[in-house]
Every structure is written in C-alpha cells, then in structure tokens.
Design a protein around this motif. Structure first.
Motif, PDB file in Angstrom:
ATOM      1  N   TRP A 171       0.833  -1.208   0.000  1.00 34.73           N
ATOM      2  CA  TRP A 171       0.000   0.000   0.000  1.00 34.73           C
ATOM      3  C   TRP A 171       0.867   1.256   0.000  1.00 34.73           C
ATOM      4  O   TRP A 171       0.634   2.192  -0.767  1.00 34.73           O
ATOM      5  N   ARG A 195      -8.882   6.199  -1.666  1.00 39.22           N
ATOM      6  CA  ARG A 195      -9.840   5.385  -2.417  1.00 39.22           C
ATOM      7  C   ARG A 195      -9.248   4.964  -3.753  1.00 39.22           C
ATOM      8  O   ARG A 195      -9.390   3.808  -4.173  1.00 39.22           O
ATOM      9  N   GLY A 199      -6.787   2.158  -3.327  1.00 37.26           N
ATOM     10  CA  GLY A 199      -7.491   0.902  -3.093  1.00 37.26           C
ATOM     11  C   GLY A 199      -8.075   0.323  -4.365  1.00 37.26           C
ATOM     12  O   GLY A 199      -7.989  -0.890  -4.611  1.00 37.26           O
ATOM     13  N   GLU A 200      -8.663   1.177  -5.198  1.00 33.42           N
ATOM     14  CA  GLU A 200      -9.245   0.716  -6.458  1.00 33.42           C
ATOM     15  C   GLU A 200      -8.164   0.172  -7.392  1.00 33.42           C
ATOM     16  O   GLU A 200      -8.375  -0.817  -8.102  1.00 33.42           O
ATOM     17  N   LEU A 250      -5.243  -1.152  -6.484  1.00 31.23           N
ATOM     18  CA  LEU A 250      -4.794  -2.443  -5.964  1.00 31.23           C
ATOM     19  C   LEU A 250      -5.772  -3.547  -6.356  1.00 31.23           C
ATOM     20  O   LEU A 250      -5.366  -4.659  -6.708  1.00 31.23           O
ATOM     21  N   GLU A 251      -7.045  -3.233  -6.310  1.00 35.66           N
ATOM     22  CA  GLU A 251      -8.065  -4.194  -6.728  1.00 35.66           C
ATOM     23  C   GLU A 251      -7.903  -4.535  -8.201  1.00 35.66           C
ATOM     24  O   GLU A 251      -7.933  -5.707  -8.600  1.00 35.66           O
ATOM     25  N   ARG A 252      -7.717  -3.522  -9.011  1.00 36.75           N
ATOM     26  CA  ARG A 252      -7.581  -3.704 -10.458  1.00 36.75           C
ATOM     27  C   ARG A 252      -6.351  -4.534 -10.809  1.00 36.75           C
ATOM     28  O   ARG A 252      -6.367  -5.315 -11.766  1.00 36.75           O
ATOM     29  N   GLY A 274      -5.053  -6.876  -8.981  1.00 37.19           N
ATOM     30  CA  GLY A 274      -5.056  -8.181  -8.334  1.00 37.19           C
ATOM     31  C   GLY A 274      -4.214  -8.230  -7.076  1.00 37.19           C
ATOM     32  O   GLY A 274      -3.670  -9.285  -6.719  1.00 37.19           O
ATOM     33  N   ARG A 299      -5.386  -7.038  -4.001  1.00 37.46           N
ATOM     34  CA  ARG A 299      -6.223  -7.012  -2.802  1.00 37.46           C
ATOM     35  C   ARG A 299      -5.838  -8.171  -1.886  1.00 37.46           C
ATOM     36  O   ARG A 299      -5.677  -9.306  -2.328  1.00 37.46           O
ATOM     37  N   GLU A 338      -2.022  -5.783   0.773  1.00 34.74           N
ATOM     38  CA  GLU A 338      -1.727  -4.385   1.103  1.00 34.74           C
ATOM     39  C   GLU A 338      -0.649  -4.232   2.172  1.00 34.74           C
ATOM     40  O   GLU A 338       0.175  -3.321   2.109  1.00 34.74           O
TER      41      GLU A 338
END
Length: 248
Positions: free
Chosen positions: A93, A109, A112-113, A115-117, A119, A121, A124
């Motif tokens: 992170w 935010r 976070g988005e 990191l999700e995109r 892969g 998640r 962090e």
C-alpha cells in the motif's frame, strides 16, 4: 499525451572515446497509443526511454511531449523498470501511494481501487520481500499508474519473469490499458511481447540506433498469440532484426 522525437542523437564520452548510441531517431507516439521498441541488445533502447522521460538530455535533436521538452516536474510521467525498484521498508500500500504523497495528491480510495484492479487485494500490508517476482511487478505498475500519468514509460518490465507469469501480466496490462488508455512507450527484447501488446512496433538498428522500420499491428483485441496474423508479424520483426544481427 503525444510524444514527438525529431532527429535525435545521443553520444557518451568514454575512456575509449566518443560512443554514439542514437543517430537520427525520429518517430511519434499518438495520444492513447501503445508503442513498443525492439532492437539488438545495447542499441540504445533504454537510453531513448531515459531521454523521453527527461532523465537525460540529448546530444542534439528534439523531443517534445505535447509540444514541450520533457520535464518530470511539468509532465505527469510513470516509470516501470526491469527491476521492480520497490522500497523494501514500505508495504505494498505504501509503495503504491508513494508517488501521490510526493505530488501532494489525496486519494486513499484511488489507491485501493488500483490495488483491486491489479489483483493485489489482500497483499496491502505485505513487504516486497514477501512477494513473488510477478507480484512485485504488479506493485511497480500500480505505483506508476497511481499518479494518473499521461505517459507511461516501461523498460523491459517483464524480462525477469517466467513465461507463465509474463503471459498473465501481458493480459493484465492489456486489460488495464484498454480501461485507462494511457499513452505507453514500451521497450523490450521480446518480439512476441511487442507484437502482442502494441498498436505499433518500432524496430531499431544496431548501435548507433536508427529506426529501421515501423510496423503497424492492426489486429483487434483480445489477441491470440498463436493467431496467423501475430505469427506473421512476429516473423517479420525477427527477419528485420536478423538483418542487423545475423546469428539471432
């Protein structure tokens, strides 16, 4: 963001004398385009990327980004190198957030988005030494994208990865590029990688490098690496490189 390179020359002074690396290189990268550069080892591809990124100055010629000389303080650039270059004392992170911190950008935010995109998640709080090579490069790409760059400069980012991981990241990078449509200049030794990822491929000569040929890929995405069109393009690029390096 549009990149224009005009009659670019670069030389270095060494103990043995003057070393010419780039000689009369000219090309353009249109806004939102994915362009790869391939060429013989040591021909100056990385030097070109450093010049476009404003990390070094040309001996002569001109580089402009949206009409102005490259300036990291003026242009929002993202860099991804062959080595992941992550800060070992920072978590995933914190590494991804670093560029935003330096620029005074808010956006927990957005991090976070991203990191999700990518892969990431669930990773962090991990540190770089706890990650595989492929995961480290995901973090490096996420960090570059976190500053919302207008131009992404990538220097053989997948060269140290195994074939399976490289293939997965090819698909991930293609998906993300289609979502965000950033302008990308991508340096690689891997011909298959270049034709699979790119809109156009610049083929360089041996040092001092010139642009030998510009090939338009012109194939719809998603692409199949075994398709007749990509196999034909790959063969064409290899033949051009063999004219420069016969033993390739």
């Amino acid at each position: 963001m549009k990149v224009k390179v005009e009659d670019l020359h670069k030389h270095f002074l060494t103990r043995e004398g003057r070393l010419e690396v780039l000689k009369g290189v000219s090309f353009e990268v249109r806004e939102g385009e994915f362009v790869s550069v391939v060429g013989p080892s040591g021909c100056g591809k990385t030097t070109l990327l450093r010049l476009v990124g404003g990390l070094d100055s040309p001996s002569s010629g001109r580089i402009t980004i949206d009409g102005k000389s490259p300036d990291p303080s003026l242009h929002r650039l993202g860099f991804v190198f062959q080595e992941d270059s992550l800060f070992p004392w920072r978590t995933v992170w914190e590494n991804v957030r670093f560029g935003r911190e330096v620029r005074g950008m808010e956006g927990e935010r957005e991090v976070g988005e991203l990191l999700e995109r990518m892969g990431l998640r669930g990773f962090e709080r991990c540190y770089p030494h706890q990650l595989s090579g492929g995961m480290k490069q995901r973090v490096a790409i996420a960090r570059a994208l976190a500053v919302d760059p207008d131009l992404l400069l990538m220097d053989e980012p997948f060269a140290n990865l195994d074939a399976q991981t490289r293939w997965i990241l090819h698909q991930d990078l293609t998906r993300i590029w289609e979502e965000v449509r950033k302008t990308i200049l991508f340096v690689t030794h891997n011909v298959e990688e270049a034709v699979y990822l790119s809109d156009r491929v610049l083929v360089f000569t041996v040092r001092p490098a010139r642009v030998k040929r510009v090939l338009r890929v012109g194939l719809p995405r998603p692409r199949d690496k075994l398709s007749a069109g990509l196999v034909k393009l790959r063969k064409e690029v290899v033949e051009l490189l063999r004219e420069e390096v016969p033993y390739l």
